[in-house]
Design a protein around this motif. Structure first.
Motif, PDB file in Angstrom:
ATOM      1  N   SER A 111       0.796  -1.222   0.000  1.00  0.00           N
ATOM      2  CA  SER A 111       0.000   0.000   0.000  1.00  0.00           C
ATOM      3  C   SER A 111       0.832   1.277   0.000  1.00  0.00           C
ATOM      4  O   SER A 111       0.273   2.362  -0.183  1.00  0.00           O
ATOM      5  CB  SER A 111      -0.951   0.009   1.203  1.00  0.00           C
ATOM      6  N   SER A 112       2.143   1.180   0.210  1.00  0.00           N
ATOM      7  CA  SER A 112       3.016   2.343   0.093  1.00  0.00           C
ATOM      8  C   SER A 112       4.430   1.846  -0.163  1.00  0.00           C
ATOM      9  O   SER A 112       4.805   0.764   0.292  1.00  0.00           O
ATOM     10  CB  SER A 112       2.970   3.180   1.380  1.00  0.00           C
ATOM     11  N   MET A 113       5.219   2.643  -0.886  1.00  0.00           N
ATOM     12  CA  MET A 113       6.591   2.239  -1.166  1.00  0.00           C
ATOM     13  C   MET A 113       7.449   3.463  -1.393  1.00  0.00           C
ATOM     14  O   MET A 113       6.945   4.566  -1.617  1.00  0.00           O
ATOM     15  CB  MET A 113       6.664   1.314  -2.389  1.00  0.00           C
ATOM     16  N   GLY A 114       8.763   3.258  -1.331  1.00  0.00           N
ATOM     17  CA  GLY A 114       9.707   4.314  -1.643  1.00  0.00           C
ATOM     18  C   GLY A 114      10.830   3.757  -2.491  1.00  0.00           C
ATOM     19  O   GLY A 114      11.120   2.557  -2.453  1.00  0.00           O
ATOM     20  N   VAL A 115      11.448   4.625  -3.267  1.00  0.00           N
ATOM     21  CA  VAL A 115      12.598   4.251  -4.080  1.00  0.00           C
ATOM     22  C   VAL A 115      13.760   5.151  -3.696  1.00  0.00           C
ATOM     23  O   VAL A 115      13.660   6.373  -3.772  1.00  0.00           O
ATOM     24  CB  VAL A 115      12.297   4.368  -5.586  1.00  0.00           C
ATOM     25  N   GLU A 116      14.864   4.549  -3.276  1.00  0.00           N
ATOM     26  CA  GLU A 116      16.079   5.258  -2.887  1.00  0.00           C
ATOM     27  C   GLU A 116      17.077   5.172  -4.045  1.00  0.00           C
ATOM     28  O   GLU A 116      17.646   4.113  -4.313  1.00  0.00           O
ATOM     29  CB  GLU A 116      16.654   4.617  -1.617  1.00  0.00           C
ATOM     30  N   THR A 117      17.258   6.246  -4.735  1.00  0.00           N
ATOM     31  CA  THR A 117      18.149   6.260  -5.886  1.00  0.00           C
ATOM     32  C   THR A 117      19.585   5.998  -5.467  1.00  0.00           C
ATOM     33  O   THR A 117      20.069   6.554  -4.481  1.00  0.00           O
ATOM     34  CB  THR A 117      18.059   7.611  -6.609  1.00  0.00           C
TER      35      THR A 117
END
Length: 344
Positions: free
Chosen positions: A125-131
């Protein structure tokens, strides 16, 4: 689709609790943290001031009715690697409680380039992307260690094209917050413009249960996620306090600088964007905006919100899943809209 812990854990909330141009806008249970809300904890600093997105303002629609890797699984959330110009989407199988997810890596228009299968992680239901820099695979932040289809931890792991990942893998870093107000159901989002990580989680409170805590990206990556490292923490208003109904489901959160942005809406229902001041408390909110973006999409349901940086400037991107019911099983499509203007 509904995050299964939203309804059980939120007695006062709802059931679940580029390019310029294009189509124009129509305008979740392990306890790891311990402690109670009344426990003493170190003070934390206010988040510095920053511009605030103008929710009625101009934007665009770079992703329109794109079919992701698994056409019969519904999009739940998405996040950007703006350095490498990719979007990462999470899909969940309708009716499943296994916690299995498909992740799709796409270009900025939603064309699928590669995928990952992650097993037993949760609802997505939620996510993040760390470049991790130009030409490098990023790190994905997402709920993990599913219990009844709801993640109980936060996993950080490197993206692998066409890879498969189990929750037992040694390549996963546990980045579950340990603030004293944390009870269960952590969900992450990354502010890619100011390099911060936001966690939404359940505090155990019966009256205003959901809270958010924000950390610098450097502290979060290093696992420094206790009270003394948080930049700020506050409660999220209940649906009633926001003037929403129980059917106006929470569908995602992100932050950019001083402000958090939330999206609400159920299947074939109105959709709302909400702005919170991270330095404020309790039931307070800055703005609630009824958006007609994507209102013609069949079976339109709000799903996800994220920060997208283009040419160094942030945009507020928010998504919708749509559904074609003439197929068996249903086919799901994904669309992304954005806002690019700031309040004067």
């Amino acid at each position: 689709m509904t995050d299964p812990l939203e309804s059980a854990a939120r007695p006062t909330h709802s059931r679940r609790s580029l390019l310029t141009g294009g189509i124009k806008l129509a305008a979740g249970a392990a306890v790891l943290g311990g402690g109670s809300l009344l426990a003493a904890s170190p003070a934390y600093a206010a988040v510095p001031d920053s511009p605030k997105f103008y929710l009625p303002g101009a934007g665009g629609n770079p992703v329109l009715r794109q079919t992701l890797h698994q056409p019969n699984w519904a999009m739940q959330s998405f996040a950007y690697d703006s350095v490498n110009e990719n979007i990462y989407f999470a899909q969940h199988k309708v009716g499943s409680d296994t916690g299995d997810l498909w992740l799709s890596k796409t270009d900025l228009f939603g064309k699928v380039l590669s995928t990952m299968a992650i097993h037993g992680f949760g609802h997505g239901s939620s996510m993040g992307v760390e470049t991790a820099g130009a030409g490098n695979s990023p790190y994905i932040w997402i709920e993990s260690h599913s219990v009844n289809d709801a993640g109980t931890r936060i996993a950080r792991f490197r993206w692998v094209d066409d890879g498969t990942l189990e929750t037992t893998s040694s390549s996963i870093y546990n980045r579950t917050p340990t603030v004293s107000s944390f009870a269960h159901s952590p969900r992450p989002a990354i502010d890619t413009h100011y390099d911060r990580v936001l966690f939404r989680y359940h505090s155990g409170s019966a009256t205003r249960p959901w809270r958010i805590a924000v950390f610098t990206l450097a502290d979060a990556v290093a696992g420094r996620l206790s009270d003394g490292y948080r930049l700020t923490e506050r409660a999220i208003p209940t649906n009633q306090e926001l003037g929403l109904t129980d059917a106006d489901s929470f569908q995602g959160i992100t932050s950019c600088g001083r402000y958090a942005y939330l999206i609400f809406g159920g299947p074939n229902r109105s959709s709302y964007l909400v702005t919170l001041d991270l330095n404020d408390t309790g039931s307070s909110y800055v703005e609630k905006f009824l958006t007609n973006a994507g209102e013609s999409l069949p079976g339109r349901e709000a799903q996800g919100i994220a920060i997208w940086r283009l040419n160094g400037a942030p945009r507020l991107a928010f998504g919708y899943s749509s559904k074609i019911t003439s197929t068996e099983p249903d086919t799901f499509e994904s669309s992304v809209f954005y806002k690019s203007e700031f309040s004067a």
